[in-house]
Design an enzyme around this catalytic site. Structure first.
Site, PDB file in Angstrom:
ATOM      1  N   HIS A   1      -1.610   0.756  -9.836  1.00  0.00           N
ATOM      2  CA  HIS A   1      -2.223  -0.244  -8.950  1.00  0.00           C
ATOM      3  C   HIS A   1      -2.750  -1.424  -9.798  1.00  0.00           C
ATOM      4  O   HIS A   1      -3.938  -1.734  -9.776  1.00  0.00           O
ATOM      5  CB  HIS A   1      -3.349   0.360  -8.104  1.00  0.00           C
TER       6      HIS A   1
ATOM      7  N   ARG B   1       0.857  -1.179   0.000  1.00  0.00           N
ATOM      8  CA  ARG B   1       0.000   0.000   0.000  1.00  0.00           C
ATOM      9  C   ARG B   1       0.899   1.238   0.000  1.00  0.00           C
ATOM     10  O   ARG B   1       1.975   1.228   0.593  1.00  0.00           O
ATOM     11  CB  ARG B   1      -0.891   0.025   1.244  1.00  0.00           C
TER      12      ARG B   1
HETATM   13  C1  GLV Z   1      -5.402  -4.854  -4.160  1.00  0.00           C
HETATM   14  O1  GLV Z   1      -4.604  -4.024  -3.829  1.00  0.00           O
HETATM   15  C2  GLV Z   1      -6.145  -5.655  -3.240  1.00  0.00           C
HETATM   16  O2  GLV Z   1      -6.026  -5.444  -2.027  1.00  0.00           O
HETATM   17  O3  GLV Z   1      -6.910  -6.524  -3.685  1.00  0.00           O
END
Ligand code: GLV
Length: 303
Positions: free
Chosen positions: A266, A218
């Site tokens: 991401h 994160r």
């Molecule tokens: C992606 O970052 C997830 O937590 O699925």
């Protein structure tokens, strides 16, 4: 069985999930928060919610709710909702396709750092024809932070590729000692109060000069100003970043154009509805049959 599908999904994503979930669990009747709010379905009939980072408040007023099944592996945003009903079990997503994708992304990043492929990419842009020394995988120690489903899969994949891998978990050895021996750090920790900001100036100083960071956890694990300072000073060679404190990363942020940063939006590992729907269906059937639920979150640990 009446189920809520809630999340910050666009219409196409919602349809893909609805189709995959309907195929995996034909007995399910899927509703949205909008359906409940407009009286098309009875909130008291909803027994489980399947959620992908739902807007805060989405799970309020559901008196029969007995399971919150996340479509995301990381539940930090879900747990940050102050209106999340107490006492209802929460399950993380553990999707084999997602875990495999994460191992691939980590392998790509580690290989590219180890062999200096990002540096070659820069030389191409600069019109420079020049080689650097070629090293063996066994000369490049890698620390993998986080020993959950993904951390373990990544550590196994890297070890199979010949890298000396040290897996770290928060209750184990001191972090600084692990970092001191690593040339590449791959972060796959869950985001909790205990891990927020863990990758700060002190952690970067503990790494040997020329080390690199791969952040697949994160964004808030990293103190961005500290990372930029370590990259600018040349102490860190490169950072591969998939996750950011604010997503999407704001326009104009230095990461967008930093020569020592490689970014992904991401996208290191997305939940795959085709396989994840089966995981959801298994847990919903376990709920119906009174069997043990899989991948439950420990709210006191926050993962
Ligand atoms: C992606 O970052 C997830 O937590 O699925």
């Amino acid at each position: 069985v009446n189920l809520l599908l809630a999340g910050d999904l666009d219409a196409a994503e919602r349809e893909r999930w609805r189709a995959a979930l309907a195929a995996a669990l034909p007995e399910g009747r899927w509703w949205t928060r909008d359906d409940l709010d407009r009286g098309r379905a009875d909130p008291a009939a909803i027994v489980a919610a399947v959620v992908a980072n739902p807007p805060p408040g989405s799970l309020q007023g559901l008196p029969s709710l007995r399971l919150i099944q996340s479509l995301w592996a990381g539940v930090d945003r879900l747990l940050a909702d102050p209106t999340l009903p107490n006492g209802v079990p929460i399950a993380r997503m553990v999707d084999p396709a997602m875990t495999a994708a994460m191992a691939e992304t980590a392998l790509w990043a580690v290989l590219a750092l180890h062999r200096g492929f990002f540096a070659y990419q820069q030389r191409q842009r600069d019109g420079v024809w020049r080689t650097h020394a070629q090293r063996r995988a066994d000369e490049v120690p890698v620390a993998v932070l986080g020993q959950g489903e993904m951390g373990r899969a990544v550590a196994d994949r890297l070890a199979a590729q010949g890298y000396p891998v040290h897996g770290w978990r928060r209750d184990g050895t001191a972090l600084a000692a692990v970092l001191a021996r690593a040339e590449i750090v791959v972060n796959l920790l869950p985001l909790t109060l205990a891990t927020r900001g863990l990758l700060d100036a002190r952690a970067f100083a503990a790494l040997p000069a020329g080390a690199s960071l791969v952040n697949l956890g994160r964004g808030a694990h990293v103190i961005d100003s500290d990372l930029l300072a370590a990259l600018d000073a040349g102490h860190l060679r490169h950072a591969v970043l998939d996750v950011f404190t604010t997503e999407p990363l704001p326009a104009g942020h230095r990461y967008w154009t930093h020569p020592r940063v490689t970014m992904l939006p991401h996208a290191a590992a997305l939940t795959d509805p085709r396989s994840a729907a089966a995981v959801v269906a298994r847990n919903l059937r376990a709920l119906r049959d009174g069997k043990a639920l899989a991948y439950l979150v420990d709210r006191s640990r926050a993962y």
